[in-house]
Design a protein around this motif. Sequence first.
Motif, mmCIF file in Angstrom:
data_model
loop_
_atom_site.group_PDB
_atom_site.id
_atom_site.type_symbol
_atom_site.label_atom_id
_atom_site.label_comp_id
_atom_site.label_asym_id
_atom_site.label_seq_id
_atom_site.Cartn_x
_atom_site.Cartn_y
_atom_site.Cartn_z
ATOM 1 N N TRP A 123 0.833 -1.214 0.000
ATOM 2 C CA TRP A 123 0.000 0.000 0.000
ATOM 3 C C TRP A 123 0.857 1.248 0.000
ATOM 4 C CZ3 TRP A 123 -5.373 0.806 0.340
ATOM 5 C CH2 TRP A 123 -6.117 -0.374 0.254
ATOM 6 N N GLY A 172 -7.788 7.980 -3.171
ATOM 7 C CA GLY A 172 -8.248 7.819 -4.542
ATOM 8 C C GLY A 172 -8.969 6.510 -4.737
ATOM 9 N N THR A 173 -8.957 6.052 -5.971
ATOM 10 C CA THR A 173 -9.727 4.857 -6.274
ATOM 11 C C THR A 173 -8.885 3.688 -6.764
ATOM 12 O OG1 THR A 173 -10.172 5.881 -8.390
ATOM 13 C CG2 THR A 173 -11.919 6.006 -6.779
ATOM 14 N N PHE A 174 -7.613 3.915 -7.057
ATOM 15 C CA PHE A 174 -6.725 2.823 -7.445
ATOM 16 C C PHE A 174 -5.377 3.063 -6.778
ATOM 17 C CE2 PHE A 174 -9.418 3.369 -11.213
ATOM 18 C CZ PHE A 174 -9.952 2.113 -11.301
ATOM 19 N N VAL A 175 -4.670 1.992 -6.462
ATOM 20 C CA VAL A 175 -3.364 2.154 -5.829
ATOM 21 C C VAL A 175 -2.445 3.025 -6.685
ATOM 22 C CG1 VAL A 175 -1.206 0.945 -5.350
ATOM 23 C CG2 VAL A 175 -3.289 0.150 -4.326
ATOM 24 N N TRP A 208 -1.803 8.066 0.196
ATOM 25 C CA TRP A 208 -2.697 7.677 -0.873
ATOM 26 C C TRP A 208 -4.114 8.101 -0.595
ATOM 27 C CZ3 TRP A 208 -6.609 3.675 -0.894
ATOM 28 C CH2 TRP A 208 -7.140 3.447 -2.157
ATOM 29 N N ALA A 245 -7.281 -2.279 -3.266
ATOM 30 C CA ALA A 245 -7.504 -0.847 -3.466
ATOM 31 C C ALA A 245 -7.956 -0.547 -4.892
ATOM 32 C CB ALA A 245 -6.267 -0.029 -3.108
ATOM 33 N N ASP A 246 -8.865 -1.357 -5.382
ATOM 34 C CA ASP A 246 -9.502 -1.058 -6.669
ATOM 35 C C ASP A 246 -10.963 -0.754 -6.381
ATOM 36 O OD1 ASP A 246 -10.784 -0.949 -9.072
ATOM 37 O OD2 ASP A 246 -9.813 -2.707 -9.929
ATOM 38 N N PHE A 247 -11.248 0.532 -6.268
ATOM 39 C CA PHE A 247 -12.597 0.949 -5.892
ATOM 40 C C PHE A 247 -13.389 1.474 -7.088
ATOM 41 C CE2 PHE A 247 -10.096 1.158 -1.959
ATOM 42 C CZ PHE A 247 -10.852 0.294 -1.170
ATOM 43 N N ASN A 248 -13.113 0.924 -8.262
ATOM 44 C CA ASN A 248 -13.905 1.287 -9.434
ATOM 45 C C ASN A 248 -15.345 0.844 -9.183
ATOM 46 O OD1 ASN A 248 -15.106 1.547 -11.933
ATOM 47 N ND2 ASN A 248 -13.298 0.823 -13.054
#
Lengths: 160, 157
Positions: free
Chosen positions: A63, A69-72, A67, B37-40
């Motif tokens: 991780w 947002g919606t993607f690493v 950070w 951490a893929d929050f699409n």
Amino acid sequence: MIPEVAMKFQGKVATPMILEVEKGAIKKYADAVGDENGLFWDEEYGRNSRYGSIVAPPGFFGWPLKWKGTFVLMTELRNEFMKALAAEGYIRFLDAGIEYEFISPIRAGDTLTASLEIESVTGQETKAGTRIVCVNKTSYYNQFGALVTIARQTSFLSRT
Amino acid sequence: MARNLLYWEDVEVGSELPALAKTATTLMLVKWAAASADFNPLHFDLPFAESQGIGRPIVHGQLKRAWLVQLLTDWIGEEGWLKKFSCQFRGMDYPINMKSISEPAEDKVTHWCKGKVVNKSVENGEYLVECEIWVEDETGKPTTPGTATVVLPSRAG
């Protein structure tokens, strides 16, 4: 033809991102996949393995330190790219595939530096119209400066 | 704990990898979103998925990639090394809903991860095996084809 603005991003490199590979995050990832391999779960098993500790499943890089947002790997650069394309009507985003070269193991406790480059931006004609094919290359280095993985991720952006 | 060990000499070109069964549920997708951490919203928000022209939330491509990685790491054991991997997300896959906080609405396998050995070689002292891999849906349709190269221990040392 793809918008000129898209081409301007080709070759751009994002600010490197620092990622922590925490033990708990590895276990959470393995649980989500449904992977019961002791190398990702069991500390004693990991200690007795050739790696000497729990390791990250291939494809997990921890991780980011900072950070939101919606993607690493949704770096500022990718955000700018997506916004520029959305302004041209390319609002649909699909993950099309991934390619990895795994060079060295990633152990629990490692700190990685991810360097993302928009490697190529091309157009492709489909029945539904032109789509933009974007390939992001990410190189991951560990805390000793060793290159551990190279990833190439392909995305499609389209209007419909 | 028994350790899984696969030698290069014991692998035959044309042989199949032990298939890996997966049941994609909405719960699994939520866990994956949080773990990767893929929050699409494409993967959990029905109106958004409809607006994107895909009907309803779909399984994350990267989750299918992680299944295929597991197919390989389960097979090669801890002395093996996954050297190269690629897969393409060519088809939509859908999760099944939950009937309780832990049970899927239907007790079934929704996807199979499979693979086949296509080549063996020795290069620069590495004992390599190349595979075709794929995820197929309930109808047997491959939605996520890919390739992989693994390094295995050899009895030759």
